[in-house]
Design a protein around this motif. Structure first.
Motif, PDB file in Angstrom:
ATOM      1  N   GLN A 340      -8.240 -10.512 -11.060  1.00  0.00           N
ATOM      2  CA  GLN A 340      -7.559 -10.525  -9.760  1.00  0.00           C
ATOM      3  C   GLN A 340      -6.391 -11.506  -9.770  1.00  0.00           C
ATOM      4  O   GLN A 340      -5.340 -11.233  -9.172  1.00  0.00           O
ATOM      5  CB  GLN A 340      -8.560 -10.886  -8.662  1.00  0.00           C
ATOM      6  CG  GLN A 340      -9.606  -9.799  -8.432  1.00  0.00           C
ATOM      7  CD  GLN A 340     -10.595 -10.172  -7.349  1.00  0.00           C
ATOM      8  OE1 GLN A 340     -10.207 -10.491  -6.222  1.00  0.00           O
ATOM      9  NE2 GLN A 340     -11.874 -10.139  -7.676  1.00  0.00           N
ATOM     10  N   TRP A 341      -6.566 -12.632 -10.471  1.00  0.00           N
ATOM     11  CA  TRP A 341      -5.460 -13.602 -10.580  1.00  0.00           C
ATOM     12  C   TRP A 341      -4.294 -12.980 -11.356  1.00  0.00           C
ATOM     13  O   TRP A 341      -3.129 -13.130 -10.962  1.00  0.00           O
ATOM     14  CB  TRP A 341      -5.954 -14.859 -11.295  1.00  0.00           C
ATOM     15  CG  TRP A 341      -4.891 -15.925 -11.415  1.00  0.00           C
ATOM     16  CD1 TRP A 341      -4.639 -16.943 -10.549  1.00  0.00           C
ATOM     17  CD2 TRP A 341      -3.930 -16.052 -12.475  1.00  0.00           C
ATOM     18  NE1 TRP A 341      -3.578 -17.699 -10.987  1.00  0.00           N
ATOM     19  CE2 TRP A 341      -3.116 -17.178 -12.163  1.00  0.00           C
ATOM     20  CE3 TRP A 341      -3.668 -15.345 -13.634  1.00  0.00           C
ATOM     21  CZ2 TRP A 341      -2.078 -17.593 -12.988  1.00  0.00           C
ATOM     22  CZ3 TRP A 341      -2.619 -15.752 -14.451  1.00  0.00           C
ATOM     23  CH2 TRP A 341      -1.839 -16.867 -14.131  1.00  0.00           C
ATOM     24  N   VAL A 377     -10.253  -2.155  -7.391  1.00  0.00           N
ATOM     25  CA  VAL A 377      -9.854  -1.046  -6.509  1.00  0.00           C
ATOM     26  C   VAL A 377      -9.461  -1.580  -5.129  1.00  0.00           C
ATOM     27  O   VAL A 377      -8.416  -1.220  -4.584  1.00  0.00           O
ATOM     28  CB  VAL A 377     -11.001  -0.015  -6.376  1.00  0.00           C
ATOM     29  CG1 VAL A 377     -10.599   1.108  -5.428  1.00  0.00           C
ATOM     30  CG2 VAL A 377     -11.382   0.538  -7.730  1.00  0.00           C
ATOM     31  N   ASN A 378     -10.298  -2.439  -4.583  1.00  0.00           N
ATOM     32  CA  ASN A 378     -10.032  -2.997  -3.247  1.00  0.00           C
ATOM     33  C   ASN A 378      -8.771  -3.847  -3.242  1.00  0.00           C
ATOM     34  O   ASN A 378      -7.991  -3.810  -2.270  1.00  0.00           O
ATOM     35  CB  ASN A 378     -11.232  -3.823  -2.780  1.00  0.00           C
ATOM     36  CG  ASN A 378     -12.479  -2.980  -2.595  1.00  0.00           C
ATOM     37  OD1 ASN A 378     -12.398  -1.786  -2.341  1.00  0.00           O
ATOM     38  ND2 ASN A 378     -13.654  -3.589  -2.726  1.00  0.00           N
ATOM     39  N   GLN A 379      -8.557  -4.625  -4.308  1.00  0.00           N
ATOM     40  CA  GLN A 379      -7.359  -5.460  -4.381  1.00  0.00           C
ATOM     41  C   GLN A 379      -6.098  -4.602  -4.438  1.00  0.00           C
ATOM     42  O   GLN A 379      -5.120  -4.864  -3.728  1.00  0.00           O
ATOM     43  CB  GLN A 379      -7.422  -6.372  -5.601  1.00  0.00           C
ATOM     44  CG  GLN A 379      -6.229  -7.327  -5.702  1.00  0.00           C
ATOM     45  CD  GLN A 379      -6.244  -8.138  -6.991  1.00  0.00           C
ATOM     46  OE1 GLN A 379      -6.964  -7.824  -7.928  1.00  0.00           O
ATOM     47  NE2 GLN A 379      -5.441  -9.189  -7.035  1.00  0.00           N
ATOM     48  N   LEU A 380      -6.120  -3.560  -5.260  1.00  0.00           N
ATOM     49  CA  LEU A 380      -4.943  -2.689  -5.383  1.00  0.00           C
ATOM     50  C   LEU A 380      -4.679  -1.936  -4.088  1.00  0.00           C
ATOM     51  O   LEU A 380      -3.517  -1.767  -3.686  1.00  0.00           O
ATOM     52  CB  LEU A 380      -5.150  -1.707  -6.530  1.00  0.00           C
ATOM     53  CG  LEU A 380      -5.178  -2.315  -7.931  1.00  0.00           C
ATOM     54  CD1 LEU A 380      -5.561  -1.266  -8.975  1.00  0.00           C
ATOM     55  CD2 LEU A 380      -3.824  -2.937  -8.276  1.00  0.00           C
ATOM     56  N   GLN A 385      -1.268  -1.254   0.664  1.00  0.00           N
ATOM     57  CA  GLN A 385      -1.141  -1.176   2.120  1.00  0.00           C
ATOM     58  C   GLN A 385      -0.205  -2.243   2.664  1.00  0.00           C
ATOM     59  O   GLN A 385       0.491  -2.027   3.665  1.00  0.00           O
ATOM     60  CB  GLN A 385      -2.525  -1.306   2.762  1.00  0.00           C
ATOM     61  CG  GLN A 385      -3.430  -0.102   2.509  1.00  0.00           C
ATOM     62  CD  GLN A 385      -4.852  -0.316   3.007  1.00  0.00           C
ATOM     63  OE1 GLN A 385      -5.234  -1.426   3.392  1.00  0.00           O
ATOM     64  NE2 GLN A 385      -5.644   0.753   2.988  1.00  0.00           N
ATOM     65  N   ALA A 386      -0.164  -3.407   1.975  1.00  0.00           N
ATOM     66  CA  ALA A 386       0.731  -4.496   2.399  1.00  0.00           C
ATOM     67  C   ALA A 386       2.151  -4.292   1.883  1.00  0.00           C
ATOM     68  O   ALA A 386       3.043  -5.091   2.208  1.00  0.00           O
ATOM     69  CB  ALA A 386       0.181  -5.835   1.917  1.00  0.00           C
ATOM     70  N   HIS A 418      -6.937   5.662 -10.171  1.00  0.00           N
ATOM     71  CA  HIS A 418      -5.986   6.756 -10.397  1.00  0.00           C
ATOM     72  C   HIS A 418      -5.683   7.483  -9.088  1.00  0.00           C
ATOM     73  O   HIS A 418      -4.544   7.925  -8.856  1.00  0.00           O
ATOM     74  CB  HIS A 418      -6.557   7.721 -11.425  1.00  0.00           C
ATOM     75  CG  HIS A 418      -5.620   8.831 -11.787  1.00  0.00           C
ATOM     76  ND1 HIS A 418      -5.775  10.120 -11.326  1.00  0.00           N
ATOM     77  CD2 HIS A 418      -4.492   8.835 -12.554  1.00  0.00           C
ATOM     78  CE1 HIS A 418      -4.790  10.873 -11.794  1.00  0.00           C
ATOM     79  NE2 HIS A 418      -4.013  10.123 -12.545  1.00  0.00           N
ATOM     80  N   ALA A 419      -6.706   7.593  -8.230  1.00  0.00           N
ATOM     81  CA  ALA A 419      -6.498   8.252  -6.934  1.00  0.00           C
ATOM     82  C   ALA A 419      -5.513   7.476  -6.057  1.00  0.00           C
ATOM     83  O   ALA A 419      -4.849   8.061  -5.196  1.00  0.00           O
ATOM     84  CB  ALA A 419      -7.834   8.412  -6.219  1.00  0.00           C
ATOM     85  N   LEU A 420      -5.422   6.172  -6.294  1.00  0.00           N
ATOM     86  CA  LEU A 420      -4.431   5.361  -5.558  1.00  0.00           C
ATOM     87  C   LEU A 420      -3.016   5.596  -6.079  1.00  0.00           C
ATOM     88  O   LEU A 420      -2.043   5.182  -5.439  1.00  0.00           O
ATOM     89  CB  LEU A 420      -4.779   3.874  -5.681  1.00  0.00           C
ATOM     90  CG  LEU A 420      -6.066   3.405  -4.991  1.00  0.00           C
ATOM     91  CD1 LEU A 420      -6.338   1.931  -5.315  1.00  0.00           C
ATOM     92  CD2 LEU A 420      -5.979   3.602  -3.482  1.00  0.00           C
TER      93      LEU A 420
END
Length: 537
Positions: A340-341, A377-380, A385-386, A418-420
């Motif tokens: 994540q970093w 996934v949540n981070q991406l 969204q931001a 990949h769906a993102l």
């Protein structure tokens, strides 16, 4: 007269029943609270004496209905006592049997019926307390994961049962075999004689020499063995188990048949512990750096993308190699924080790169542990969204090893990413056993040919043939190709001529920190053509 015979028979049967009840009562007394049951045996003896006195009375006195009634009551009382004692014995027997079964199951493995880890720990404690010399052998199967993943858990379990039977048959003359869990087994060998220990090790490997047959399958396996000795290596059971474990992993890592525990292994373990603590501190203090190595487009020699490489700088100016700290991070929750970093820092650096004319993507490596949950996934999703990242900004590099650690979970996470809209590059392509399976199962858009093929491109014709075949395969699958480890100009040129889209290596650019890269004149010069080529892999 008949009435007298009946009364006499009633009391006599009562005496017999009371005497008959003494044996089960004695048996019950041996299993539980003996003092209470001894009282009952005493009472039964007193009852027998009382019944005898009534029997004598029946002989001496004339018969009447009152004496008949008493004889019937005595018969009923003795029958009740007999049934009560018998039922109590049966209940206690069932309870004891259940307790024994429960104890057996708590000390034995449900799959193989071997003694389990708890039994091993108890046995080791008993031997240590009695100061009995012994050696502990830890046995780990080398390819069980591939068998379990390839054939499924049903065949994996059947395979373990067969292996357990083979090991037990070949080692039963030496001592008890234990199953630690998974594909790990243990053996306690009395004594510290090296020749005997090595003889046991030979028997273990002999047991696994022939393919293991499970129904219609015939599977080959081998083992890594770690060995420690009491009291030579220590006196604490927990330390002995840890030592055997360290020796076993050393055997597995170095592809040796066995390893005796030695102090250096313990020292290495302590160093890893210190490094783990230091790693957590480094994350808190934000001391990590990202270095970037350009990936060059073969046709134009322009910079198509950059691979972000994690570096851990030290106060003396040196760096701790990723190969030293990444495996440690993967054994804890730190790898998720590290990934994540890296993603967060890479997106920040990308804004700086965009301002300096870079229009390509950043490649980020994912670890096997990153596929065990949805943190990435949540981070991406949050970054998208931001508006802090676009899908063309990042390409994620994965390896076959990372995917196959838990292939079903990895497939799930990769498809979510990949769906993102993000893309994947298959790193170290060509050195694994199931690379083609990954191309079929996962949404891969690029392969990176491993440097082991590229480094000896001119020296080995087989390498040239493999690279050419991989490039043709990629073209047929509509995948782009990166050749890693390019250090010679003639190799770069040859790769371009046979259709390799991109190259990466020290020939053009070594990995550099962002601030060095931005002021590298060669880097800036190679950015210029990219303004005309906004579409990048």
């Amino acid at each position: 007269m008949v009435m007298k015979y009946i009364a006499f028979a009633n009391v006599a049967v009562g005496i017999f029943l009371l005497i008959y009840s003494m044996k089960p009562t004695y048996q019950i007394g041996r299993t539980g609270q003996a003092s209470r049951w001894k009282i009952l045996i005493t009472l039964l003896f007193i009852f027998v004496l009382g019944y005898l006195s009534v029997l004598i009375t029946l002989v001496d006195r004339p018969m009447n209905p009152y004496l008949l009634t008493i004889s019937l009551i005595l018969l009923g009382a003795s029958l009740f006592i007999t049934l009560l004692v018998s039922q109590s014995r049966n209940i206690l027997y069932q309870l004891n049997r259940s307790a024994q079964d429960e104890q057996y199951h708590s000390l034995h493995d449900s799959l193989t019926s071997l003694a389990n880890r708890k039994y091993l720990f108890s046995s080791l404690q008993t031997l240590v307390q009695s100061k009995q010399l012994f050696s502990l052998l830890l046995i780990d199967l080398n390819n069980f994961k591939q068998i379990n993943d390839g054939l499924g858990h049903y065949f994996g379990d059947k395979f373990l049962i067969s292996v357990a039977n083979l090991l037990q048959e070949n080692t039963k003359q030496y001592g008890r075999l234990y199953r630690m869990g998974g594909d790990e087994f243990a053996l306690i060998l009395l004594g510290n004689d090296d020749d005997t220990i090595l003889s046991v090790v030979d028997d273990i490997h002999d047991a696994l020499h022939a393919p293991v047959k499970v129904m219609t399958y015939s599977m080959k396996t081998s083992a890594s063995v770690g060995i420690t000795k009491y009291p030579h290596n220590g006196h604490e059971v927990s330390n002995l188990l840890k030592q055997a474990d360290l020796a076993m992993y050393d055997s597995k890592k170095k592809h040796k048949l066995y390893t005796f525990y030695h102090d250096q292994l313990g020292s290495d373990s302590y160093k890893k512990l210190k490094l783990s603590i230091k790693l957590a501190e480094a994350l808190r203090n934000d001391v990590f750096e990202l270095h970037y190595q350009p990936i060059i487009r073969s046709q134009t020699q322009s910079i198509a993308s950059l691979e972000a490489l994690l570096r851990w700088p030290q106060e003396d100016g040196s760096f701790i190699e990723p190969g030293d700290f990444i495996p440690i991070a993967e054994k804890s929750a730190l790898i998720s924080v590290l990934t994540q970093w890296v993603i967060h820092r890479a997106t920040q650096d990308l804004n700086v790169l965009r301002a300096h004319g870079f229009h390509g993507s950043l490649h980020i490596n994912l670890s096997a542990k990153d596929f065990q949950d949805d943190e990435v996934v949540n981070q991406l999703r949050a970054l998208r969204q931001a508006g802090q990242v676009q899908t063309d900004d990042l390409v994620f590099e994965i390896t076959e090893t990372a995917v196959f650690e838990n292939i079903e979970k990895a497939k799930c996470v990769i498809h979510k990413i990949h769906a993102l809209g993000f893309r994947f590059s298959m790193d170290d392509f060509g050195i694994g056993y199931s690379s083609l399976v990954i191309l079929r199962e996962l949404p891969i858009s690029q392969i990176k040919i491993d440097r082991s093929f590229v480094s000896e491109y001119h020296q080995k014709e087989s390498n040239r043939t493999i690279i050419y075949a991989l490039i043709r395969l990629a073209q047929d699958l509509n995948l782009s190709v990166v050749a890693e480890g390019v250090e010679v100009c003639s190799v770069e040129q040859a790769l371009g001529e046979i259709g390799c889209h991109y190259t990466q290596g020290f020939l053009r650019f070594p990995p550099e920190p962002l601030h060095h890269l931005l002021y590298n004149e060669q880097f800036r010069n190679h950015l210029e053509p990219m303004l005309l080529e906004p579409s990048q892999q």
